[in-house]
Design a protein around this motif. Structure first.
Motif, mmCIF file in Angstrom:
data_model
loop_
_atom_site.group_PDB
_atom_site.id
_atom_site.type_symbol
_atom_site.label_atom_id
_atom_site.label_comp_id
_atom_site.label_asym_id
_atom_site.label_seq_id
_atom_site.Cartn_x
_atom_site.Cartn_y
_atom_site.Cartn_z
ATOM 1 N N CYS A 128 -5.381 3.364 7.736
ATOM 2 C CA CYS A 128 -4.968 3.876 6.422
ATOM 3 C C CYS A 128 -6.158 4.501 5.713
ATOM 4 O O CYS A 128 -7.287 4.025 5.812
ATOM 5 N N HIS A 155 0.373 4.133 3.213
ATOM 6 C CA HIS A 155 0.916 4.108 4.566
ATOM 7 C C HIS A 155 2.228 3.343 4.535
ATOM 8 O O HIS A 155 2.609 2.784 3.506
ATOM 9 N N CYS A 188 0.839 -1.197 0.000
ATOM 10 C CA CYS A 188 0.000 0.000 0.000
ATOM 11 C C CYS A 188 0.875 1.249 0.000
ATOM 12 O O CYS A 188 1.688 1.436 0.903
HETATM 13 ZN ZN LIG Z 1 -2.702 1.409 3.401
#
Ligand SMILES: [Zn+2]
Length: 311
Positions: free
Chosen positions: A285, A262, A259
């Protein structure tokens, strides 16, 4: 610990460097020796005897950096890199010029930077202030996972949550077995003994922490979900394209990937089979979005805001 009563010295020491007095952590070596060991939650009060055991012997203890309601008067930065001491000196210099009294302690690798303030603040204020000062020294360090800022963010808070512990100053390193003195921002030693060091500690005005925290941008993983991300956008769009443009490797519809929204070390982001939506597994997130995930336009916007945010 000579001309003073050791228990009194340990009591002052605990009051100075621990935010949570009803708990602490002790070092648990791994029996098979595969890994070195870990800090284990003690689930009992941090007593002067426990502190003395670490200061005089070889039973180091770690303290927790927030009390049960999330307040603290102490914060630290753990620079776990080969150049960690040099980094610590630079951040301490930034803080000292702002009027704070940071303290440094070398470690087996890198160093710990400690700050003790004259009032309690929310743990988040301490964390944001330390991140701000770290970022003022070097923008990359504030985002480096090897530079840990404590107290850390807690997903939930209550009597049973404690956050992350940090080895208390002047305690021996559990693996290296050696100890290091506390130093001022200029690298000079505060005192020859524990009691002399405690007498030399200057408390940083809490107002400086509050001011620095106000100037610090909230990191993306601590943001509340912005209004624009709340409605479920159904407009078709290609999330894979957006992720690839953001430099994410191996973005494949129907699969997971790292991801980019984050500090993700595992593949937390799922991409829908049609590629029109992504979900992050981390509840803090922005791409988690209360379980709704993000459409391609929302994803692009979140990535844009992250890129535009100052360090
Ligand atoms: Zn994330």
């Amino acid at each position: 610990v000579s001309q003073y009563d050791p228990v009194e010295v340990a009591t002052v020491y605990i009051a100075m460097f621990a935010a949570r007095l009803d708990d602490h952590a002790f070092w648990r070596p791994t029996p098979d020796g595969e890994a070195e060991g870990h800090w284990e939650r003690a689930r009992r009060p941090l007593t002067p005897e426990a502190a003395l055991g670490g200061l005089r012997g070889d039973k180091p203890v770690s303290s927790y950096m927030e009390d049960a309601v999330g307040a603290t008067h102490v914060g630290a930065v753990d620079f776990d890199t080969e150049d960690g001491y040099a980094r610590g000196l630079e951040v301490a210099g930034v803080m000292a010029r702002a009027g704070a009294y940071p303290m440094l302690e070398r470690s087996r690798r890198g160093c710990h930077l400690w700050v003790v303030i004259d009032d309690q603040v929310p743990g988040q204020a301490m964390r944001l202030a330390l991140r701000w000062w770290t970022g003022q020294a070097n923008a990359h360090w504030a985002r480096d996972p090897k530079v840990e800022i404590l107290p850390k963010r807690l997903e939930q808070r209550g009597p049973d949550t404690v956050g992350s512990p940090l080895r208390m100053p002047m305690m021996p390193h559990p693996v290296a077995g050696r100890r290091w003195p506390l130093l001022r921002a200029d690298g000079t030693r505060l005192g020859e003994s524990v009691s002399a060091t405690l007498l030399a500690v200057d408390q940083t005005p809490a107002g400086l922490v509050r001011e620095a925290a106000e100037r610090a941008p909230l990191p993306p993983d601590e943001c509340r979900i912005p209004a624009w991300a709340r409605p479920v956008a159904r407009e078709p769009g290609d999330c894979v394209q957006v992720l690839e443009a953001a430099g994410v490797a191996r973005a494949v519809p129907g699969r997971g990937c790292r991801c980019p929204l984050h500090d993700d070390r595992v593949a937390s982001l799922s991409i829908a089979r049609d590629g029109e939506r992504v979900w992050c597994k981390s509840p803090s997130c922005v791409a988690y979005n209360n379980g709704r995930g993000l459409g391609a336009d929302q994803l692009a916007r979140a990535l844009g805001e992250l890129a535009a945010a100052p360090a």
